[in-house]
Design a protein around this motif. Structure first.
Motif, PDB file in Angstrom:
ATOM      1  N   THR A 248      75.915 -21.848 -46.167  1.00 23.80           N
ATOM      2  CA  THR A 248      76.357 -21.151 -47.373  1.00 23.80           C
ATOM      3  C   THR A 248      75.419 -19.978 -47.594  1.00 23.80           C
ATOM      4  N   ALA A 249      75.912 -18.928 -48.262  1.00 25.95           N
ATOM      5  CA  ALA A 249      75.058 -17.773 -48.567  1.00 25.95           C
ATOM      6  C   ALA A 249      73.945 -18.125 -49.543  1.00 25.95           C
ATOM      7  N   GLU A 250      74.065 -19.283 -50.195  1.00 31.16           N
ATOM      8  CA  GLU A 250      72.981 -19.751 -51.060  1.00 31.16           C
ATOM      9  C   GLU A 250      71.639 -19.749 -50.318  1.00 31.16           C
ATOM     10  N   VAL A 251      71.655 -20.116 -49.036  1.00 25.69           N
ATOM     11  CA  VAL A 251      70.400 -20.264 -48.300  1.00 25.69           C
ATOM     12  C   VAL A 251      69.684 -18.923 -48.123  1.00 25.69           C
ATOM     13  N   PRO A 252      70.293 -17.914 -47.497  1.00 22.61           N
ATOM     14  CA  PRO A 252      69.547 -16.660 -47.344  1.00 22.61           C
ATOM     15  C   PRO A 252      69.259 -15.950 -48.657  1.00 22.61           C
ATOM     16  N   VAL A 253      70.212 -15.975 -49.592  1.00 19.62           N
ATOM     17  CA  VAL A 253      70.015 -15.216 -50.826  1.00 19.62           C
ATOM     18  C   VAL A 253      68.958 -15.877 -51.718  1.00 19.62           C
ATOM     19  N   THR A 254      68.967 -17.194 -51.824  1.00 17.18           N
ATOM     20  CA  THR A 254      67.967 -17.876 -52.646  1.00 17.18           C
ATOM     21  C   THR A 254      66.575 -17.722 -52.054  1.00 17.18           C
ATOM     22  N   ASN A 255      66.486 -17.625 -50.727  1.00 15.36           N
ATOM     23  CA  ASN A 255      65.193 -17.423 -50.071  1.00 15.36           C
ATOM     24  C   ASN A 255      64.724 -15.976 -50.107  1.00 15.36           C
ATOM     25  N   TYR A 256      65.508 -15.089 -50.679  1.00 14.65           N
ATOM     26  CA  TYR A 256      65.176 -13.665 -50.722  1.00 14.65           C
ATOM     27  C   TYR A 256      63.787 -13.431 -51.324  1.00 14.65           C
ATOM     28  N   TYR A 257      63.438 -14.201 -52.351  1.00 12.87           N
ATOM     29  CA  TYR A 257      62.149 -14.040 -53.019  1.00 12.87           C
ATOM     30  C   TYR A 257      61.161 -15.144 -52.648  1.00 12.87           C
ATOM     31  N   ARG A 258      61.373 -15.828 -51.533  1.00 13.93           N
ATOM     32  CA  ARG A 258      60.452 -16.890 -51.152  1.00 13.93           C
ATOM     33  C   ARG A 258      59.026 -16.350 -51.035  1.00 13.93           C
ATOM     34  N   ASN A 259      58.071 -17.111 -51.576  1.00  9.79           N
ATOM     35  CA  ASN A 259      56.643 -16.739 -51.553  1.00  9.79           C
ATOM     36  C   ASN A 259      56.366 -15.422 -52.271  1.00  9.79           C
ATOM     37  N   ASP A 375      63.592 -26.171 -61.100  1.00  5.61           N
ATOM     38  CA  ASP A 375      62.511 -25.606 -60.282  1.00  5.61           C
ATOM     39  C   ASP A 375      62.378 -26.306 -58.927  1.00  5.61           C
ATOM     40  N   PHE A 376      63.397 -27.092 -58.558  1.00  3.67           N
ATOM     41  CA  PHE A 376      63.342 -27.910 -57.343  1.00  3.67           C
ATOM     42  C   PHE A 376      63.230 -27.051 -56.092  1.00  3.67           C
ATOM     43  N   GLN A 377      64.080 -26.033 -55.978  1.00  7.47           N
ATOM     44  CA  GLN A 377      64.011 -25.133 -54.831  1.00  7.47           C
ATOM     45  C   GLN A 377      62.821 -24.189 -54.948  1.00  7.47           C
ATOM     46  N   ALA A 378      62.554 -23.714 -56.146  1.00  4.27           N
ATOM     47  CA  ALA A 378      61.467 -22.746 -56.349  1.00  4.27           C
ATOM     48  C   ALA A 378      60.121 -23.331 -55.932  1.00  4.27           C
ATOM     49  N   ARG A 379      59.932 -24.624 -56.171  1.00  7.40           N
ATOM     50  CA  ARG A 379      58.667 -25.247 -55.773  1.00  7.40           C
ATOM     51  C   ARG A 379      58.556 -25.294 -54.253  1.00  7.40           C
ATOM     52  N   ARG A 380      59.639 -25.581 -53.571  1.00 10.39           N
ATOM     53  CA  ARG A 380      59.635 -25.579 -52.107  1.00 10.39           C
ATOM     54  C   ARG A 380      59.363 -24.180 -51.566  1.00 10.39           C
ATOM     55  N   MET A 381      59.963 -23.187 -52.204  1.00  9.10           N
ATOM     56  CA  MET A 381      59.866 -21.811 -51.714  1.00  9.10           C
ATOM     57  C   MET A 381      58.662 -21.056 -52.282  1.00  9.10           C
ATOM     58  N   GLN A 382      58.030 -21.629 -53.320  1.00  5.84           N
ATOM     59  CA  GLN A 382      56.974 -20.938 -54.057  1.00  5.84           C
ATOM     60  C   GLN A 382      57.478 -19.588 -54.576  1.00  5.84           C
ATOM     61  N   THR A 383      58.656 -19.646 -55.208  1.00  8.00           N
ATOM     62  CA  THR A 383      59.237 -18.481 -55.865  1.00  8.00           C
ATOM     63  C   THR A 383      58.890 -18.573 -57.340  1.00  8.00           C
ATOM     64  N   ARG A 384      58.118 -17.597 -57.818  1.00 11.26           N
ATOM     65  CA  ARG A 384      57.562 -17.691 -59.159  1.00 11.26           C
ATOM     66  C   ARG A 384      57.787 -16.390 -59.939  1.00 11.26           C
ATOM     67  N   TYR A 385      57.478 -16.460 -61.226  1.00 12.18           N
ATOM     68  CA  TYR A 385      57.544 -15.265 -62.057  1.00 12.18           C
ATOM     69  C   TYR A 385      56.305 -15.204 -62.932  1.00 12.18           C
ATOM     70  N   HIS A 397      63.613 -20.887 -62.221  1.00 14.34           N
ATOM     71  CA  HIS A 397      64.740 -21.763 -61.904  1.00 14.34           C
ATOM     72  C   HIS A 397      65.747 -20.990 -61.051  1.00 14.34           C
ATOM     73  N   THR A 398      66.348 -21.674 -60.096  1.00 14.20           N
ATOM     74  CA  THR A 398      67.404 -21.078 -59.261  1.00 14.20           C
ATOM     75  C   THR A 398      68.722 -21.755 -59.566  1.00 14.20           C
ATOM     76  N   LEU A 399      69.794 -20.964 -59.501  1.00 17.78           N
ATOM     77  CA  LEU A 399      71.154 -21.466 -59.729  1.00 17.78           C
ATOM     78  C   LEU A 399      72.055 -20.903 -58.648  1.00 17.78           C
ATOM     79  N   ASN A 400      73.111 -21.633 -58.341  1.00 16.75           N
ATOM     80  CA  ASN A 400      74.083 -21.127 -57.378  1.00 16.75           C
ATOM     81  C   ASN A 400      75.452 -21.699 -57.661  1.00 16.75           C
ATOM     82  N   GLY A 401      76.474 -20.969 -57.219  1.00 16.00           N
ATOM     83  CA  GLY A 401      77.848 -21.436 -57.390  1.00 16.00           C
ATOM     84  C   GLY A 401      78.784 -20.683 -56.476  1.00 16.00           C
ATOM     85  N   SER A 402      79.785 -21.366 -55.979  1.00 14.65           N
ATOM     86  CA  SER A 402      80.791 -20.712 -55.147  1.00 14.65           C
ATOM     87  C   SER A 402      81.620 -19.799 -56.011  1.00 14.65           C
ATOM     88  N   GLY A 403      81.863 -18.605 -55.480  1.00 13.01           N
ATOM     89  CA  GLY A 403      82.622 -17.669 -56.296  1.00 13.01           C
ATOM     90  C   GLY A 403      83.713 -16.905 -55.562  1.00 13.01           C
TER      91      GLY A 403
END
Length: 445
Positions: A248-259, A375-385, A397-403
């Motif tokens: 799903t595109a959730e994977v690359p797009v959510t990882n866009y801000y990893r670390n 924050d489940f994915q954000a903790r794995r990715m260390q995506t912070r603000y 927090h990260t959110l996703n949905g099919s659109g």
């Protein structure tokens, strides 16, 4: 990934919450994590104490030599060598414990939000609302056909030749079938970007193992993923260093801000992206294997959001509304349900499913799943603000949905807009994307 501090401070409460998922008993796993965490802290504390002692005593050697206390200096050097050996042994032990702890933590799912209904399976999901009324084909004097039959008769879907070329559960879209699929993709992207305020992305269709772990596909769902071997046939451990086709595109797009650390004033951020999606669907034999509902390769437009924790629940509601608007503009009856604890996804804190009416099933079928992953994915990715109010760097927090799932939309249009003569009326919203064409009908040879 859950916060180790939550587990450490109240393991029994974490066990209670996780066990409402009804997938397994998490008692032993949580208690093992507590044990490993204690070992990690004890080992690190002992090692750090020895390092402090080593640093202190190391400074004494020059003074002893200057004072002519050579024997004492030599004895101290021997003692320091023994301390160094012990530190190295503790470092090795610490590495082993930390690896075991991380592996155990990665196997724990997210804790459902308190607002999620407790239930064992899909039968305990809660319907929230419906939109539209299913068409009464009997009143029109004909029996509706399934989309796979319509696709074959119209010569716009060809799974048989796709099976020859690739294998089962793949499709050739042909002629106006391919045109319709492309029109739906463009319609969704235009709606999300021009009206709903999303930024369009065109991400890679291949991601690395870190990305798959970041959004919790790995290690839990590795049997559902397609691994990619490089041209030299390298069979290295792909879980750690290899590539995967995106599920799903959730994977690359959510990882866009990893670390990365995002300016809190720039949240929420909203992205949408089209990708093909690739899923092995392990364990789903016999489920929806006909037609376009459950394929190994399918098209989807995904919505992804990055939000502060105090924004995320409102953003989940608007995300779900955005998915619904796609169906409303297409005139497709649907409903929204809240998934119960026993039916929600591994990484989700709360999920709404949007289900479209499918006449061939005489029921609603999922076409979008909208989730707040907290924050489940954000903790794995260390995506912070950076929280300017507190001055601290915090997990977002990260959110996703099919659109939406495009193939399922194609199936829903074929079935809901079919006519007695076997033709398909094109929904008004798609007519401009179909070059002005209003009907798909069998071409006369």
């Amino acid at each position: 990934m859950l916060d180790i501090r939550r587990i450490r401070e109240n393991p029994e409460e974490i066990i209670r919450i996780l066990n409402t998922r009804h997938s397994k008993d998490y008692t032993d796993e949580v208690r093992e994590i507590v044990k490993l965490d204690e070992q990690r802290r004890e080992t690190a504390s002992k090692r750090d104490g020895l390092k402090a002692k080593q640093n202190t005593e190391q400074k004494q050697i020059p003074a002893l030599m200057k004072e002519g206390k050579k024997e004492e200096a030599e004895q101290l050097k021997a003692d320091l060598k023994a301390i160094g050996d012990e530190i190295r042994a503790l470092d090795a032990k610490l590495g082993e414990v930390e690896t075991a702890l991380e592996d155990a933590m990665l196997d724990l799912p997210n804790t459902p939000d308190a607002s999620v209904p407790v239930g064992a399976d899909e039968n305990d999901n809660v319907e929230m609302r419906r939109w539209g009324t299913p068409r009464d084909f009997a009143a029109e004097g004909f029996e509706p056909k399934a989309h796979w039959d319509l696709g074959k008769e119209l010569d716009i879907l060809d799974p048989e030749r796709a099976a020859k070329v690739t294998g089962a559960r793949f499709h050739f879209y042909k002629g106006e079938g391919a045109h319709l699929e492309r029109a739906i993709i463009n319609f969704y992207l235009d709606l999300h970007t021009m009206k709903q305020g999303y930024t369009e992305m065109l991400p890679p269709f291949i991601v690395n193992g870190d990305s798959m772990r970041g959004t919790s596909q790995l290690p839990k769902f590795k049997e559902d993923m397609y691994k990619v071997s490089r041209g030299d046939g390298d069979s290295a451990d792909l879980d750690k260093s290899g590539w995967y086709l995106v599920p799903t595109a959730e994977v690359p797009v959510t990882n866009y801000y990893r670390n990365e650390i995002i300016d809190g004033d720039k949240l929420p951020q909203k992205f949408c992206a089209y990708t093909a999606c690739f899923r092995a669907e392990a364990g789903s034999a016999g489920r929806d294997t006909r037609g376009l509902i459950r394929q190994h390769e399918f098209n989807k437009v995904e919505m992804v959001k990055f939000a502060r924790p105090d924004q995320s629940w409102a953003e989940l509601e608007s995300l779900t509304n955005d998915a619904e608007e796609c169906l409303q503009l297409l005139g497709l009856p649907h409903r929204v349900i809240t998934l119960c604890t026993g039916d929600m996804g591994f990484g989700s804190g709360k999920t709404y499913d949007v289900e479209v009416w499918m006449p061939s099933y005489n029921s609603y079928k999922e076409i979008s799943s909208c989730s707040n992953m907290t924050d489940f994915q954000a903790r794995r990715m260390q995506t912070r603000y950076r929280n300017k109010e507190t001055g601290k760097v915090e997990l977002l927090h990260t959110l996703n949905g099919s659109g939406l799932a495009v193939g399922r939309t194609t199936a829903a249009i074929l079935e809901n807009y079919q006519n007695a003569d076997g033709s398909i009326t094109i929904p008004e919203a798609l007519v401009p994307y179909m070059g002005g064409k209003t009907v798909i009908k069998k071409e006369e040879l």
